[in-house]
Design a protein around this motif. Structure first.
Motif, mmCIF file in Angstrom:
data_model
loop_
_atom_site.group_PDB
_atom_site.id
_atom_site.type_symbol
_atom_site.label_atom_id
_atom_site.label_comp_id
_atom_site.label_asym_id
_atom_site.label_seq_id
_atom_site.Cartn_x
_atom_site.Cartn_y
_atom_site.Cartn_z
ATOM 1 N N ASP A 262 0.813 -1.213 0.000
ATOM 2 C CA ASP A 262 0.000 0.000 0.000
ATOM 3 C C ASP A 262 0.850 1.268 0.000
ATOM 4 O O ASP A 262 0.302 2.370 -0.035
ATOM 5 C CB ASP A 262 -0.916 0.018 1.234
ATOM 6 N N GLY A 263 2.165 1.115 0.070
ATOM 7 C CA GLY A 263 3.029 2.280 0.151
ATOM 8 C C GLY A 263 4.045 2.316 -0.958
ATOM 9 O O GLY A 263 3.825 1.810 -2.063
ATOM 10 N N TRP A 264 5.183 2.908 -0.656
ATOM 11 C CA TRP A 264 6.247 3.066 -1.622
ATOM 12 C C TRP A 264 7.576 2.672 -0.998
ATOM 13 O O TRP A 264 7.776 2.796 0.213
ATOM 14 C CB TRP A 264 6.351 4.529 -2.087
ATOM 15 N N ALA A 265 8.473 2.189 -1.846
ATOM 16 C CA ALA A 265 9.855 1.947 -1.440
ATOM 17 C C ALA A 265 10.760 2.656 -2.438
ATOM 18 O O ALA A 265 10.356 2.949 -3.564
ATOM 19 C CB ALA A 265 10.162 0.450 -1.416
ATOM 20 N N TYR A 266 11.980 2.939 -1.993
ATOM 21 C CA TYR A 266 12.932 3.512 -2.947
ATOM 22 C C TYR A 266 14.283 2.850 -2.791
ATOM 23 O O TYR A 266 14.646 2.337 -1.734
ATOM 24 C CB TYR A 266 13.037 5.024 -2.876
ATOM 25 N N GLN A 267 14.999 2.845 -3.913
ATOM 26 C CA GLN A 267 16.308 2.214 -3.965
ATOM 27 C C GLN A 267 17.380 3.271 -3.780
ATOM 28 O O GLN A 267 17.398 4.287 -4.475
ATOM 29 C CB GLN A 267 16.517 1.505 -5.302
ATOM 30 N N ARG A 268 18.271 3.018 -2.810
ATOM 31 C CA ARG A 268 19.365 3.938 -2.548
ATOM 32 C C ARG A 268 20.667 3.159 -2.564
ATOM 33 O O ARG A 268 20.945 2.374 -1.669
ATOM 34 C CB ARG A 268 19.163 4.627 -1.199
ATOM 35 N N PHE A 269 21.414 3.336 -3.644
ATOM 36 C CA PHE A 269 22.733 2.722 -3.787
ATOM 37 C C PHE A 269 22.676 1.205 -3.579
ATOM 38 O O PHE A 269 23.466 0.627 -2.845
ATOM 39 C CB PHE A 269 23.720 3.391 -2.830
ATOM 40 N N GLY A 270 21.703 0.601 -4.275
ATOM 41 C CA GLY A 270 21.604 -0.858 -4.279
ATOM 42 C C GLY A 270 20.776 -1.452 -3.166
ATOM 43 O O GLY A 270 20.648 -2.680 -3.090
#
Length: 443
Positions: A262-270
């Motif tokens: 239901d939300g969001w994730a983000y990729q930070r340097f792998g």
């Protein structure tokens, strides 16, 4: 900290040597974190292979310090064209006969040895290129700018994580939503900062009406409301050019975000992690920032509005070098220098706030402004047109304030960055502004 102007010649040599060493250590860390194949690979068509950036910083150091300042014989004249950013578009650089990593590192070491020898002897005369060590400061800033570019390339690479850093500090202060900046004149730009670049000069008065500016950059939480409210699906909030780009590029969220339940994730340097609502949003283009501002009933600040909020101190009636004063940034003031690998939550740096109470103007995210990149009144290109002047015009928009990947040497209240409005691989965010109402401005 003592200013450059206040240093004697030997102290200045010591300061320059330390800055060169500190900067080269960062370059080494970014390029030694991956293997040779990764260094030679192009991770995005809009970015260079890391090994090109590596040799390029050495070539610029040779051109300006060894050859120009020092008057010495070239180390590698045969590679000048390979590492000329104007002759070699980024998309074409992987096909060039680039120096392999070991040879590039050896080249940088040879150039640096000659620079240290030169530094021991050069007189800091009134010749503009060397007065107050300007040429050395220019090279430090140039390499740090490429280090940030290489950091952005690391964010785009595919594979196991290669970079590590501690989390940013937690919030230490409550931050207001908006701050009123009273009407009046302030001094924009600088004529006295010895390592300021040509586009920051000269200092000049700017008179602004009262306006209101966000006390912090727009956060992920606020930006998620824009997404949830259909902001990417409604052309009302977008300029004609922005809507055309949103449609063509298929934009639906900031770069490196993906749906996570239901939300969001983000990729930070792998590494993937849930989106944290109190962190400044990062990796948005100018068109996205402009659309959000319209949706929120506001606008992007002009470059002058951003700088007045960052530098003007009403108590003393003058512009300061940074929001907190004239002293160099420390870990208490701002999220700079790749000390952390993502923006700090709002309220993490109360010591870095401006006298008016505007937070996190320096570090965390580059902030888009509404202004096109142009020269100030009385601008003079120095020491070469290709640093700034060839980019002037409506094609580029100004960003201010630096990011978590910007080094303190390449960041101050007058420092200007610029990019195309479609770019979002850079560590870019924004804050909003609006005209002050009569009941707010006192008029």
């Amino acid at each position: 900290m003592t200013t450059i102007h206040e240093l004697g010649a030997e102290q200045l040599r010591t300061r320059i040597a330390a800055e060169l060493e500190r900067t080269r250590a960062r370059t080494a860390g970014l390029t030694e974190a991956v293997d040779d194949a990764d260094l030679m690979r192009q991770h995005s068509p809009i970015m260079s292979p890391l090994v090109w950036d590596l040799a390029h910083v050495g070539n610029q150091e040779e051109l300006w310090l060894v050859r120009d300042v020092g008057g010495r014989e070239p180390v590698r004249r045969d590679i000048d064209d390979l590492y000329d950013a104007f002759k070699q578009p980024r998309r074409d650089r992987p096909a060039l006969p680039l120096l392999p990593p070991a040879e590039a590192r050896a080249y940088l070491a040879t150039v640096r040895d000659k620079v240290h020898d030169l530094l021991d002897r050069v007189p800091f005369t009134d010749r503009p290129l060397v007065a107050d060590g300007f040429a050395f400061g220019m090279i430090v800033q140039h390499e740090q700018q490429h280090d940030e570019t290489m950091l952005a390339t690391h964010q785009l690479r595919v594979g196991p994580p290669a970079l590590y850093a501690p989390d940013p500090p937690q919030p230490r202060a409550r931050v207001a939503d908006e701050v009123l900046v009273p009407a009046g004149e302030f001094t924009m730009g600088t004529s006295t900062d010895p390592w300021a670049l040509d586009n920051e000069r000269p200092a000049h008065p700017v008179d602004l009406p009262a306006y209101v500016i966000d006390a912090a950059p727009v956060t992920n939480g606020r930006y998620r409301e824009f997404i949830a409210g259909g902001g990417y699906d409604d052309p009302r909030w977008w300029s004609e050019a922005g809507w055309a780009h949103r449609t063509e590029a298929g934009l639906t969220a900031p770069m490196h975000w993906r749906r996570d339940g239901d939300g969001w994730a983000y990729q930070r340097f792998g590494r993937w992690s849930p989106v944290r609502d109190d962190e400044p949003v990062v990796h948005v283009c100018w068109y996205e920032a402009q659309a959000y501002a319209a949706w929120a009933g506001k606008r992007l600040p002009t470059e002058a509005e951003w700088e007045k909020a960052a530098r003007w101190d009403p108590a003393i009636g003058r512009s300061r070098r940074y929001p907190w004063g004239d002293g160099e940034p420390t870990a208490e003031h701002a999220n700079l220098g790749q000390r952390h690998l993502w923006p700090a939550p709002v309220g993490a740096y109360p010591a870095g706030a401006s006298p008016l109470g505007v937070h996190q103007l320096i570090g965390d995210v580059w902030e888009w402004t509404s202004s096109p990149f142009r020269g100030y009144p009385g601008f003079a290109a120095f020491p070469y047109r290709e640093y700034s002047e060839v980019f002037f015009g409506d094609d580029h928009r100004v960003l201010r304030g630096g990011s978590f990947g910007t080094d303190r040497a390449a960041c101050r209240g007058t420092f200007r960055n610029w990019d195309y409005p479609i770019r979002r691989q850079i560590f870019s965010g924004f804050r909003c502004a609006r005209d002050a109402r009569p009941d707010e401005s006192g008029r």
